[in-house]
Motif scaffolding. Sequence first.
Motif, PDB file in Angstrom:
ATOM      1  N   ARG A   1       0.851  -1.203   0.000  1.00 18.05           N
ATOM      2  CA  ARG A   1       0.000   0.000   0.000  1.00 18.05           C
ATOM      3  C   ARG A   1       0.881   1.245   0.000  1.00 18.05           C
ATOM      4  NH1 ARG A   1      -3.280  -2.853   4.491  1.00 18.05           N
ATOM      5  NH2 ARG A   1      -1.178  -2.655   5.276  1.00 18.05           N
ATOM      6  N   LEU A   2       0.393   2.266  -0.661  1.00 17.28           N
ATOM      7  CA  LEU A   2       1.141   3.518  -0.749  1.00 17.28           C
ATOM      8  C   LEU A   2       0.306   4.669  -0.205  1.00 17.28           C
ATOM      9  CD1 LEU A   2       2.459   3.384  -4.454  1.00 17.28           C
ATOM     10  CD2 LEU A   2       3.401   2.238  -2.469  1.00 17.28           C
ATOM     11  N   ILE A   3       0.978   5.720   0.217  1.00 14.10           N
ATOM     12  CA  ILE A   3       0.306   7.003   0.422  1.00 14.10           C
ATOM     13  C   ILE A   3       1.017   8.031  -0.461  1.00 14.10           C
ATOM     14  CG2 ILE A   3      -0.382   6.512   2.824  1.00 14.10           C
ATOM     15  CD1 ILE A   3       1.864   8.674   3.575  1.00 14.10           C
ATOM     16  N   THR A   4       0.379   9.153  -0.707  1.00 14.20           N
ATOM     17  CA  THR A   4       1.048  10.241  -1.422  1.00 14.20           C
ATOM     18  C   THR A   4       1.498  11.290  -0.417  1.00 14.20           C
ATOM     19  OG1 THR A   4      -1.078  11.328  -1.795  1.00 14.20           O
ATOM     20  CG2 THR A   4      -0.261   9.936  -3.575  1.00 14.20           C
ATOM     21  N   ALA A   5       2.563  12.003  -0.753  1.00 13.22           N
ATOM     22  CA  ALA A   5       3.076  13.080   0.102  1.00 13.22           C
ATOM     23  C   ALA A   5       3.846  14.059  -0.780  1.00 13.22           C
ATOM     24  CB  ALA A   5       3.988  12.508   1.186  1.00 13.22           C
ATOM     25  N   PRO A   6       3.978  15.308  -0.331  1.00 13.97           N
ATOM     26  CA  PRO A   6       4.719  16.283  -1.154  1.00 13.97           C
ATOM     27  C   PRO A   6       6.179  15.860  -1.336  1.00 13.97           C
ATOM     28  CG  PRO A   6       3.597  17.356   0.694  1.00 13.97           C
ATOM     29  CD  PRO A   6       3.471  15.885   0.910  1.00 13.97           C
ATOM     30  N   ASP A   7       6.708  16.109  -2.522  1.00 15.98           N
ATOM     31  CA  ASP A   7       8.118  15.800  -2.803  1.00 15.98           C
ATOM     32  C   ASP A   7       8.970  16.971  -2.310  1.00 15.98           C
ATOM     33  OD1 ASP A   7      10.539  14.992  -3.765  1.00 15.98           O
ATOM     34  OD2 ASP A   7       9.869  14.663  -5.829  1.00 15.98           O
ATOM     35  N   LEU A   8       9.688  16.758  -1.212  1.00 17.92           N
ATOM     36  CA  LEU A   8      10.461  17.840  -0.589  1.00 17.92           C
ATOM     37  C   LEU A   8      11.934  17.805  -0.997  1.00 17.92           C
ATOM     38  CD1 LEU A   8       9.005  17.464   3.036  1.00 17.92           C
ATOM     39  CD2 LEU A   8       8.255  19.057   1.254  1.00 17.92           C
ATOM     40  N   ARG A   9      12.283  16.977  -1.973  1.00 19.71           N
ATOM     41  CA  ARG A   9      13.701  16.752  -2.276  1.00 19.71           C
ATOM     42  C   ARG A   9      14.305  17.856  -3.141  1.00 19.71           C
ATOM     43  NH1 ARG A   9      13.578  11.260  -5.132  1.00 19.71           N
ATOM     44  NH2 ARG A   9      11.944  12.393  -6.245  1.00 19.71           N
ATOM     45  N   TRP A  10      15.628  17.780  -3.322  1.00 17.35           N
ATOM     46  CA  TRP A  10      16.331  18.775  -4.124  1.00 17.35           C
ATOM     47  C   TRP A  10      16.127  18.521  -5.616  1.00 17.35           C
ATOM     48  CZ3 TRP A  10      22.260  18.443  -5.199  1.00 17.35           C
ATOM     49  CH2 TRP A  10      22.630  17.148  -5.517  1.00 17.35           C
ATOM     50  N   LYS A  11      16.780  19.325  -6.467  1.00 22.22           N
ATOM     51  CA  LYS A  11      16.469  19.306  -7.901  1.00 22.22           C
ATOM     52  C   LYS A  11      17.427  18.455  -8.722  1.00 22.22           C
ATOM     53  CE  LYS A  11      14.033  23.633  -7.532  1.00 22.22           C
ATOM     54  NZ  LYS A  11      14.229  25.087  -7.447  1.00 22.22           N
ATOM     55  N   ARG A  12      18.183  17.573  -8.064  1.00 18.40           N
ATOM     56  CA  ARG A  12      19.052  16.649  -8.799  1.00 18.40           C
ATOM     57  C   ARG A  12      18.804  15.208  -8.334  1.00 18.40           C
ATOM     58  NH1 ARG A  12      23.296  17.993 -11.968  1.00 18.40           N
ATOM     59  NH2 ARG A  12      22.927  15.882 -12.673  1.00 18.40           N
ATOM     60  N   CYS A  13      17.531  14.813  -8.419  1.00 18.13           N
ATOM     61  CA  CYS A  13      17.191  13.457  -7.960  1.00 18.13           C
ATOM     62  C   CYS A  13      17.715  12.383  -8.905  1.00 18.13           C
ATOM     63  CB  CYS A  13      15.677  13.337  -7.817  1.00 18.13           C
ATOM     64  SG  CYS A  13      15.036  14.457  -6.573  1.00 18.13           S
ATOM     65  N   ASP A  14      18.298  12.811 -10.054  1.00 21.17           N
ATOM     66  CA  ASP A  14      18.856  11.840 -10.999  1.00 21.17           C
ATOM     67  C   ASP A  14      20.201  11.290 -10.532  1.00 21.17           C
ATOM     68  OD1 ASP A  14      19.580  14.632 -11.499  1.00 21.17           O
ATOM     69  OD2 ASP A  14      20.791  13.869 -13.156  1.00 21.17           O
ATOM     70  N   VAL A  15      20.846  11.936  -9.545  1.00 22.80           N
ATOM     71  CA  VAL A  15      22.066  11.336  -8.982  1.00 22.80           C
ATOM     72  C   VAL A  15      21.709  10.701  -7.638  1.00 22.80           C
ATOM     73  CG1 VAL A  15      23.746  12.790 -10.176  1.00 22.80           C
ATOM     74  CG2 VAL A  15      22.883  13.512  -7.952  1.00 22.80           C
ATOM     75  N   LYS A  16      22.331   9.555  -7.369  1.00 23.52           N
ATOM     76  CA  LYS A  16      21.963   8.776  -6.181  1.00 23.52           C
ATOM     77  C   LYS A  16      22.759   9.296  -4.984  1.00 23.52           C
ATOM     78  CE  LYS A  16      20.787   3.903  -5.276  1.00 23.52           C
ATOM     79  NZ  LYS A  16      19.467   4.149  -4.743  1.00 23.52           N
TER      80      LYS A  16
END
Length: 291
Positions: A132-147
Amino acid sequence: MNDVLYFNGRFTTTAERVLGVEDRGFQFGDALYEVFKFSGRKAIFLADHYRRLERGLAEVEIRSPWDESRFFAVMRELIERTAFDDGIVYIQISRGEAERKHFFPENLEPTVVAYSRAFQFPDAAKKENGIRLITAPDLRWKRCDVKSVNLLANALSKKKAQRAGADEVLLVDDGIVREGGSSNFFVVRDGEVITHPLDEHILPGVVRGRAIGLAEQAGIRIDQRPIAVDELIEIDEAFITSTTMGVMPVSAIDGHVIGTGVRGAVTSRLQRLLDADEVADAAVTQASSAV
Ligand code: PDD
């Protein structure tokens, strides 16, 4: 447990405290990581993980500590020295250790850590029942393409999901579902598989890439486009992908049941294709690293 730790060129155990307090990974989150799976002592999709790591290191200007053959040799030895057959390897490369200043010295010697951990991968029942999932605001930075190891927003959001009785969080930004807290997200609508395109908002997941390739080979239609959160009430199936979860069906999002609430046909087909792909890839990796 017999965990094995590779640290800056030597093997030890996780019992040894190895990191300096001025390591930039510790103080600035100035580090990248990878997680790969091994099964029956065979590394899965190792070349994919290596390629993503190398690209990420170049993007953030951290010096790579190895070429591909050295990387394979270290990971093979790490698994060989490990006492258990199935698990994950966590790799972290930080920019290195230096007096704490935001300005980083050029060409610092990177700190390299890799260690094995036993891991309970989802069993047949879990792979059928889904999560099961819930939704939540994405609070992350703007380079989520790097791990990057900056996972505070992911950790807080995933904790929110856990407290709500869910297993994973879907990160929503501008009305668009980006990805899970530690997974990529897919929906199936009218037989077509849809997932967010590769850009700075999501991690280019290794299993995501594999699942897309497998779907294409199997003649399943794939569309890489943003999914609006409003669209979630109209979908037939949903699943997430990750190294630890593979292809995992989603039974409900924010309490809303997806499709009939049981694993859908497309999800189930992709699970089978991924299982076979893991076996095939492990054999190739094993053969190529034997030379
Ligand atoms: N997480 N997106 C995010 C934000 C992730 O952290 C992960 C993986 C993925 C899936 O990537 P892959 O298919 O390469 O595992 C997508 C790992 C498993 C972790 O942090 O433990």
